[in-house]
Scaffold this motif. Sequence first.
Motif, PDB file in Angstrom:
ATOM      1  N   LEU A 473       7.425  61.679 -49.727  1.00  0.00           N
ATOM      2  CA  LEU A 473       7.569  61.456 -51.165  1.00  0.00           C
ATOM      3  C   LEU A 473       8.088  60.065 -51.506  1.00  0.00           C
ATOM      4  O   LEU A 473       8.236  59.736 -52.685  1.00  0.00           O
ATOM      5  CB  LEU A 473       8.522  62.505 -51.765  1.00  0.00           C
ATOM      6  CG  LEU A 473       8.027  63.955 -51.717  1.00  0.00           C
ATOM      7  CD1 LEU A 473       9.058  64.872 -52.351  1.00  0.00           C
ATOM      8  CD2 LEU A 473       6.685  64.086 -52.432  1.00  0.00           C
ATOM      9  N   ALA A 474       8.395  59.238 -50.485  1.00  0.00           N
ATOM     10  CA  ALA A 474       8.913  57.895 -50.753  1.00  0.00           C
ATOM     11  C   ALA A 474       8.529  56.973 -49.609  1.00  0.00           C
ATOM     12  O   ALA A 474       8.178  57.416 -48.513  1.00  0.00           O
ATOM     13  CB  ALA A 474      10.434  57.933 -50.922  1.00  0.00           C
ATOM     14  N   SER A 475       8.579  55.677 -49.893  1.00  0.00           N
ATOM     15  CA  SER A 475       8.313  54.647 -48.887  1.00  0.00           C
ATOM     16  C   SER A 475       9.570  53.816 -48.693  1.00  0.00           C
ATOM     17  O   SER A 475      10.404  53.709 -49.599  1.00  0.00           O
ATOM     18  CB  SER A 475       7.156  53.742 -49.333  1.00  0.00           C
ATOM     19  OG  SER A 475       5.964  54.495 -49.487  1.00  0.00           O
ATOM     20  N   PRO A 476       9.732  53.190 -47.533  1.00  0.00           N
ATOM     21  CA  PRO A 476      10.913  52.355 -47.303  1.00  0.00           C
ATOM     22  C   PRO A 476      10.796  51.020 -48.033  1.00  0.00           C
ATOM     23  O   PRO A 476       9.737  50.684 -48.579  1.00  0.00           O
ATOM     24  CB  PRO A 476      10.903  52.160 -45.788  1.00  0.00           C
ATOM     25  CG  PRO A 476       9.448  52.216 -45.429  1.00  0.00           C
ATOM     26  CD  PRO A 476       8.839  53.230 -46.357  1.00  0.00           C
ATOM     27  N   LEU A 477      11.870  50.252 -48.037  1.00  0.00           N
ATOM     28  CA  LEU A 477      11.857  48.911 -48.603  1.00  0.00           C
ATOM     29  C   LEU A 477      11.499  47.935 -47.492  1.00  0.00           C
ATOM     30  O   LEU A 477      12.223  47.816 -46.499  1.00  0.00           O
ATOM     31  CB  LEU A 477      13.234  48.565 -49.186  1.00  0.00           C
ATOM     32  CG  LEU A 477      13.781  49.521 -50.255  1.00  0.00           C
ATOM     33  CD1 LEU A 477      15.161  49.064 -50.719  1.00  0.00           C
ATOM     34  CD2 LEU A 477      12.833  49.597 -51.437  1.00  0.00           C
ATOM     35  N   CYS A 478      10.384  47.239 -47.637  1.00  0.00           N
ATOM     36  CA  CYS A 478       9.937  46.292 -46.615  1.00  0.00           C
ATOM     37  C   CYS A 478      10.772  45.017 -46.700  1.00  0.00           C
ATOM     38  O   CYS A 478      10.864  44.380 -47.752  1.00  0.00           O
ATOM     39  CB  CYS A 478       8.468  45.975 -46.830  1.00  0.00           C
ATOM     40  SG  CYS A 478       7.830  44.702 -45.738  1.00  0.00           S
ATOM     41  N   ILE A 479      11.389  44.649 -45.578  1.00  0.00           N
ATOM     42  CA  ILE A 479      12.202  43.425 -45.535  1.00  0.00           C
ATOM     43  C   ILE A 479      11.421  42.298 -44.871  1.00  0.00           C
ATOM     44  O   ILE A 479      11.430  41.162 -45.337  1.00  0.00           O
ATOM     45  CB  ILE A 479      13.525  43.671 -44.777  1.00  0.00           C
ATOM     46  CG1 ILE A 479      14.291  44.828 -45.431  1.00  0.00           C
ATOM     47  CG2 ILE A 479      14.372  42.408 -44.764  1.00  0.00           C
ATOM     48  CD1 ILE A 479      14.670  44.605 -46.881  1.00  0.00           C
ATOM     49  N   GLY A 480      10.716  42.581 -43.749  1.00  0.00           N
ATOM     50  CA  GLY A 480       9.910  41.545 -43.115  1.00  0.00           C
ATOM     51  C   GLY A 480       9.705  41.791 -41.639  1.00  0.00           C
ATOM     52  O   GLY A 480      10.094  42.822 -41.086  1.00  0.00           O
ATOM     53  N   GLN A 481       9.075  40.819 -40.974  1.00  0.00           N
ATOM     54  CA  GLN A 481       8.860  40.832 -39.538  1.00  0.00           C
ATOM     55  C   GLN A 481       9.461  39.573 -38.928  1.00  0.00           C
ATOM     56  O   GLN A 481       9.575  38.545 -39.599  1.00  0.00           O
ATOM     57  CB  GLN A 481       7.355  40.891 -39.216  1.00  0.00           C
ATOM     58  CG  GLN A 481       6.671  42.184 -39.611  1.00  0.00           C
ATOM     59  CD  GLN A 481       5.177  42.125 -39.369  1.00  0.00           C
ATOM     60  OE1 GLN A 481       4.478  41.270 -39.909  1.00  0.00           O
ATOM     61  NE2 GLN A 481       4.669  43.038 -38.553  1.00  0.00           N
ATOM     62  N   ALA A 482       9.825  39.668 -37.641  1.00  0.00           N
ATOM     63  CA  ALA A 482      10.451  38.514 -37.005  1.00  0.00           C
ATOM     64  C   ALA A 482      10.337  38.622 -35.495  1.00  0.00           C
ATOM     65  O   ALA A 482      10.154  39.709 -34.938  1.00  0.00           O
ATOM     66  CB  ALA A 482      11.917  38.405 -37.420  1.00  0.00           C
ATOM     67  N   LYS A 483      10.460  37.463 -34.821  1.00  0.00           N
ATOM     68  CA  LYS A 483      10.481  37.433 -33.363  1.00  0.00           C
ATOM     69  C   LYS A 483      11.902  37.615 -32.830  1.00  0.00           C
ATOM     70  O   LYS A 483      12.083  37.989 -31.668  1.00  0.00           O
ATOM     71  CB  LYS A 483       9.886  36.122 -32.855  1.00  0.00           C
ATOM     72  CG  LYS A 483       8.378  36.037 -33.058  1.00  0.00           C
ATOM     73  CD  LYS A 483       7.800  34.830 -32.358  1.00  0.00           C
ATOM     74  CE  LYS A 483       6.275  34.828 -32.431  1.00  0.00           C
ATOM     75  NZ  LYS A 483       5.688  35.957 -31.662  1.00  0.00           N
ATOM     76  N   HIS A 484      12.884  37.328 -33.643  1.00  0.00           N
ATOM     77  CA  HIS A 484      14.274  37.625 -33.290  1.00  0.00           C
ATOM     78  C   HIS A 484      15.076  37.752 -34.586  1.00  0.00           C
ATOM     79  O   HIS A 484      14.683  37.231 -35.640  1.00  0.00           O
ATOM     80  CB  HIS A 484      14.872  36.560 -32.366  1.00  0.00           C
ATOM     81  CG  HIS A 484      14.862  35.168 -32.938  1.00  0.00           C
ATOM     82  ND1 HIS A 484      15.864  34.680 -33.743  1.00  0.00           N
ATOM     83  CD2 HIS A 484      13.947  34.165 -32.809  1.00  0.00           C
ATOM     84  CE1 HIS A 484      15.587  33.435 -34.099  1.00  0.00           C
ATOM     85  NE2 HIS A 484      14.425  33.099 -33.541  1.00  0.00           N
ATOM     86  N   ALA A 485      16.178  38.460 -34.512  1.00  0.00           N
ATOM     87  CA  ALA A 485      16.977  38.723 -35.715  1.00  0.00           C
ATOM     88  C   ALA A 485      18.461  38.612 -35.384  1.00  0.00           C
ATOM     89  O   ALA A 485      18.881  38.771 -34.228  1.00  0.00           O
ATOM     90  CB  ALA A 485      16.655  40.107 -36.273  1.00  0.00           C
ATOM     91  N   LYS A 486      19.234  38.354 -36.436  1.00  0.00           N
ATOM     92  CA  LYS A 486      20.700  38.283 -36.281  1.00  0.00           C
ATOM     93  C   LYS A 486      21.362  38.971 -37.468  1.00  0.00           C
ATOM     94  O   LYS A 486      20.971  38.758 -38.618  1.00  0.00           O
ATOM     95  CB  LYS A 486      21.170  36.833 -36.189  1.00  0.00           C
ATOM     96  CG  LYS A 486      22.681  36.707 -36.007  1.00  0.00           C
ATOM     97  CD  LYS A 486      23.102  35.277 -35.695  1.00  0.00           C
ATOM     98  CE  LYS A 486      23.070  34.410 -36.921  1.00  0.00           C
ATOM     99  NZ  LYS A 486      23.695  33.072 -36.677  1.00  0.00           N
ATOM    100  N   LEU A 487      22.347  39.804 -37.152  1.00  0.00           N
ATOM    101  CA  LEU A 487      23.162  40.457 -38.170  1.00  0.00           C
ATOM    102  C   LEU A 487      24.582  39.930 -38.067  1.00  0.00           C
ATOM    103  O   LEU A 487      25.169  39.903 -36.971  1.00  0.00           O
ATOM    104  CB  LEU A 487      23.179  41.978 -37.952  1.00  0.00           C
ATOM    105  CG  LEU A 487      22.053  42.814 -38.551  1.00  0.00           C
ATOM    106  CD1 LEU A 487      22.173  44.259 -38.051  1.00  0.00           C
ATOM    107  CD2 LEU A 487      22.094  42.781 -40.068  1.00  0.00           C
ATOM    108  N   VAL A 488      25.144  39.528 -39.193  1.00  0.00           N
ATOM    109  CA  VAL A 488      26.539  39.087 -39.232  1.00  0.00           C
ATOM    110  C   VAL A 488      27.316  40.066 -40.103  1.00  0.00           C
ATOM    111  O   VAL A 488      27.016  40.224 -41.297  1.00  0.00           O
ATOM    112  CB  VAL A 488      26.668  37.653 -39.787  1.00  0.00           C
ATOM    113  CG1 VAL A 488      28.136  37.237 -39.840  1.00  0.00           C
ATOM    114  CG2 VAL A 488      25.869  36.674 -38.934  1.00  0.00           C
TER     115      VAL A 488
END
Length: 536
Positions: A473-488
């Motif tokens: 009944l719902a779709s996610p929020l698309c943020i993007g694609q990447a070869k590497h990611a960092k969370l702070v």
Amino acid sequence: MEMDVYDELLAAALFIVFSSIVLWVFRKLWAVRKRKNINDTSSKSGHYWSSINYSEQHNYCSGCKEHIVSGYECDNCLLKVDNINCLRAVSTKIQCKVNPIHCRKETFDHHWICGNIGADLFCEVCEELCGGVGLQDFRCSWCWRVVHTKCKPKFTKHCDFGGLKRTIIPPYCVTTRRPGNRNQRMAVIDKIEIPVDIEKWRPIMVIVNPKSGSGAGKQLLRNFRAHLHPAQVVDVLKSNIAASLRWIDEHPNVDVRILIAGGDGTICSALDQIDTLSRRIPVAVLPLGTGNDLSRLLKWGKKCDGDIDVIKLMEDIQEAEVTLVDRWTIDAESQKKLGVRLQSNKTLSMTNYVSVGVDACVTLGMQNTRESIPRAMSSRLLNKFLFFTFGTKDVFERVCKGLNERIDLYLDDVHVNLPDIEGLIFLNIPYWGAGVKPWATYNDSHRQECDDEMIEVFAVTSSFHIAQMQIGLASPLCIGQAKHAKLVFKGNHSFPMQSDGEAWVNSAGTVLISHKCKTAMLRKAEKQTTGCGMFF
């Protein structure tokens, strides 16, 4: 006076409960010790005994010929006895199928076990039903063919391993050893010779977690041991995976495949060991967990029970197609306060997905509750109920509200502004959350592949949003694609995280997600039906 009577009744009840618990624990410990002593004393015959309960089945003791209510069964050749005395007597008379005395290529004959044959098996000679009341007829514990007692002299003496010919490691081609590691309680393969009498020979190693699948793992472990050479089957609780697979590097001329039976955690840890091998070994998976998303991707099913057709499964693995799947490294580095880290750094591998926020919070609550429940009470249904319970709880509490204000996200070193969210997921395969395909909506504009060294990132706004996605009944929020990611992670908050179903609490700091390697996986081949069968 009346209160004194109640106090005495309460004390008596507590004493009975306490005594029952102590007695139960003692019986469990005694059973483990007795089984160890039994297997130590019968090691010369090659048998490996496990306790059984066959009160509802018609099985008979190979010693006294009496009906078995409870007793012991050899995991390797399925020989059955009803007590210790019969076990010791039978062990001296009937050798196990792996006993070196019977494992000579020049004289490798069928290893016949009398009786206890299924009611739906047909004689290889006269093609009539075998079995019946009492110890009747024979079954070979290598090729699994059955014959009537009267037909046995007419049947060929030499065993060719039947439908397992390409898969099994012939006992006359392998030598085993027991490692010095005290945690390694089972024999492992030391040396192998390629059997020249078997065409297109490709052995399959099997790695099993007997705790997975609410008892299905233990049943599968015994099922594989009964069909294959026991040294091909690795029990992750009693064997070191690296030591069990070391022979693969030492014998580069042997073409081999691997099957992992367990949940996502077992599969991930086993893949870590397989990735250290000098060559890329194709791996199939058998779903024994709750989500089983990797198994869905590779067409091996949503779940698996312990009672499977091992011969058919081995044929499917032999015919499976090799496909590459990316694996990722998660480096979680905790920040320092006054020169001291708040939490030790954590490095792990990821195959399916890694997330922070609401879905990790639900997984963490389910995981902590599940660990406090006795193993005998655990089940897939209970896991799903716990997931529903903690998901419903978070609908009201919303402990991850405002997650976007407490983290900074960088995709390929570019800062990404996040909307109002409660969960952030980094996806490697099309499936997530027990069968949901969150990236399907964006597949036209941002193509998802499992071997493109790209990771897909999407977000959820609440646990209710997750529930809506699971029913379409719902779709996610698309943020993007990447070869590497960092969370702070900002501030002094702790954040729930999970990777492939294993959750933990991560303190403030930095999490780096980078590509690790490509792993060769086996996708079950889709067999095309022709003729009249295609309409049914």
